[in-house]
Write a protein that holds these residues in place. Structure first.
Motif, mmCIF file in Angstrom:
data_model
loop_
_atom_site.group_PDB
_atom_site.id
_atom_site.type_symbol
_atom_site.label_atom_id
_atom_site.label_comp_id
_atom_site.label_asym_id
_atom_site.label_seq_id
_atom_site.Cartn_x
_atom_site.Cartn_y
_atom_site.Cartn_z
ATOM 1 N N ALA A 120 2.260 2.093 -3.793
ATOM 2 C CA ALA A 120 1.268 2.277 -4.591
ATOM 3 C C ALA A 120 1.628 4.137 -4.507
ATOM 4 C CB ALA A 120 -0.116 1.609 -4.038
ATOM 5 N N GLN A 180 -1.299 -4.191 -7.970
ATOM 6 C CA GLN A 180 -0.523 -5.774 -7.784
ATOM 7 C C GLN A 180 -0.898 -5.911 -9.664
ATOM 8 O OE1 GLN A 180 -4.016 -6.347 -6.428
ATOM 9 N NE2 GLN A 180 -3.265 -6.707 -3.616
ATOM 10 N N ARG A 181 -1.510 -5.618 -11.092
ATOM 11 C CA ARG A 181 -2.001 -5.807 -11.845
ATOM 12 C C ARG A 181 -0.454 -5.796 -12.920
ATOM 13 N NH1 ARG A 181 -6.173 -3.038 -13.144
ATOM 14 N NH2 ARG A 181 -5.091 -1.758 -14.160
ATOM 15 N N SER A 235 -3.242 3.274 -7.882
ATOM 16 C CA SER A 235 -3.857 2.439 -6.644
ATOM 17 C C SER A 235 -3.277 0.617 -6.766
ATOM 18 C CB SER A 235 -5.434 1.679 -7.675
ATOM 19 O OG SER A 235 -5.211 1.136 -8.704
ATOM 20 N N MET A 236 -3.974 0.414 -5.675
ATOM 21 C CA MET A 236 -3.130 -1.035 -5.300
ATOM 22 C C MET A 236 -3.356 -2.008 -6.712
ATOM 23 S SD MET A 236 -1.177 -2.008 -2.485
ATOM 24 C CE MET A 236 -1.742 -4.128 -2.940
ATOM 25 N N ARG A 237 -5.319 -1.585 -7.464
ATOM 26 C CA ARG A 237 -5.004 -2.877 -8.435
ATOM 27 C C ARG A 237 -4.603 -2.703 -9.379
ATOM 28 N NH1 ARG A 237 -11.654 -3.369 -10.071
ATOM 29 N NH2 ARG A 237 -11.325 -4.177 -7.419
ATOM 30 N N GLN A 238 -3.950 -1.033 -9.665
ATOM 31 C CA GLN A 238 -3.227 -0.893 -11.176
ATOM 32 C C GLN A 238 -1.994 -1.488 -10.208
ATOM 33 O OE1 GLN A 238 -2.802 3.075 -11.834
ATOM 34 N NE2 GLN A 238 -1.471 2.335 -13.700
ATOM 35 N N GLU A 291 0.972 -0.564 -0.177
ATOM 36 C CA GLU A 291 0.046 -0.030 -0.106
ATOM 37 C C GLU A 291 0.755 1.427 0.241
ATOM 38 O OE1 GLU A 291 -2.650 -3.025 1.209
ATOM 39 O OE2 GLU A 291 -0.333 -2.428 2.479
ATOM 40 N N THR A 314 4.233 -10.470 -7.199
ATOM 41 C CA THR A 314 2.735 -9.833 -6.204
ATOM 42 C C THR A 314 3.485 -8.754 -5.663
ATOM 43 O OG1 THR A 314 3.374 -10.760 -4.358
ATOM 44 C CG2 THR A 314 1.942 -11.186 -5.801
ATOM 45 N N SER A 360 1.488 -9.360 -11.274
ATOM 46 C CA SER A 360 0.738 -10.217 -12.284
ATOM 47 C C SER A 360 1.497 -10.226 -13.507
ATOM 48 C CB SER A 360 -0.582 -10.029 -11.622
ATOM 49 O OG SER A 360 -1.344 -11.600 -12.443
#
Length: 290
Positions: A207, A218-219, A213-216, A204, A227, A222
């Motif tokens: 990021a 992580q993507r 964002s965390m989702r971005q 976090e 991770t 990935s």
């Protein structure tokens, strides 16, 4: 009398700092000194480290210094700023009203995780909140660096490298518009490398520093089969392995090495070593896997 005593103490401290700065100090592969530039525009020529890809960092203590490297890409650097010279063999510095600066000579290996080797243009770093306390720390090292033992000198050098990274990354704005051509993954890896010893570092926090964002985040990881959390643990594990294999850290127990490399305790360090296929701390110290 108390005022006189304080004045005398201050003058003595300044005298010691001046004497120490005149001769400079060395911590492993890192050279630290004071560059004094006279008034009137008379240039002072500074020879950098002999390495082909060394880095020189110039941090003015007051006034404005004009720095002209071999490429003649001249830059003005002021107090509160830092100039990074990449692969520079020598440079000239001059100031109309006189000035002085702390100078750092480092091997490129100290910065290769976040500075592009192919870019040799001077980099001016501004607006770094880390710079002032870092400069104070360097002044303290100049005053008492000769009194450090081998292990303390090693830690001092690593702290210098961490500060150089922090000033560069914060001042340039990791994830900001100033570095549009740098990918999120590269910037995240550089951020983790700079702060991996900080046990409060989390995905976090990475990021937030990149303004994504965390989702971005992580993507992006990935896509590499990893991770952010795994990368933080991997880099901490690599640091712990290098410390366990080094005779310089033989005085530290496993728990202390775990703390110095960013883990909360020895058990967490051991789990990370297993996860990344490294031998146990005891085997590493015995030379296994060298």
């Amino acid at each position: 009398m108390a005022q006189n005593a304080r004045t005398s103490s201050t003058m003595e401290s300044m005298r010691r700092q001046r004497a120490a700065s005149e001769r400079g100090a060395r911590f492993g592969q890192t050279e630290l000194s004071i560059l004094r530039v006279p008034s009137g525009g008379t240039p002072v020529r500074k020879i950098c480290r002999p390495d082909e890809m060394a880095v020189e960092v110039v941090v003015p203590l007051g006034g404005t210094i004009m720095v002209r490297p071999e490429s003649r890409d001249e830059r003005a650097v002021r107090a509160g700023e830092a100039l990074y010279l990449i692969g520079c063999r020598r440079y000239a510095a001059y100031a109309l009203r006189g000035a002085s600066a702390v100078t750092l000579g480092l091997p490129f290996s100290a910065v290769d995780e976040y500075i592009d080797r192919s870019s040799t243009s001077p980099v001016l770093v501004q607006n770094s909140a880390v710079l002032q306390p870092a400069t104070s720390f360097l002044g303290t090292l100049l005053e008492g660096g000769d009194e450090l033992d081998r292990l303390s000198s090693y830690f001092a050098e690593k702290l210098i490298w961490e500060m150089v990274a922090s000033v560069y990354l914060e001042g340039k704005g990791v994830g900001a518009a100033e570095a549009p051509n740098t990918g999120i993954l590269d910037r995240a890896m550089a951020q983790i490398a700079a702060y991996r010893t900080d046990r409060s570092l989390t995905p976090e926090a990475v990021a937030r520093s990149l303004n994504v964002s965390m989702r971005q985040l992580q993507r992006v990881f990935s896509a590499t089969g990893s991770t952010p959390s795994r990368e933080i643990r991997r880099q901490r594990a690599e640091l712990a392995v290098s410390m366990l294999r080094s005779e310089s850290f033989g005085v530290l127990n496993v728990t202390q090495i775990a703390h110095h490399s960013g883990f909360s305790d020895a058990a967490e360090l051991r789990r990370a070593l297993v996860a990344f296929g490294y031998p146990s701390p005891r085997e590493l110290r015995a030379g296994a896997g060298s």
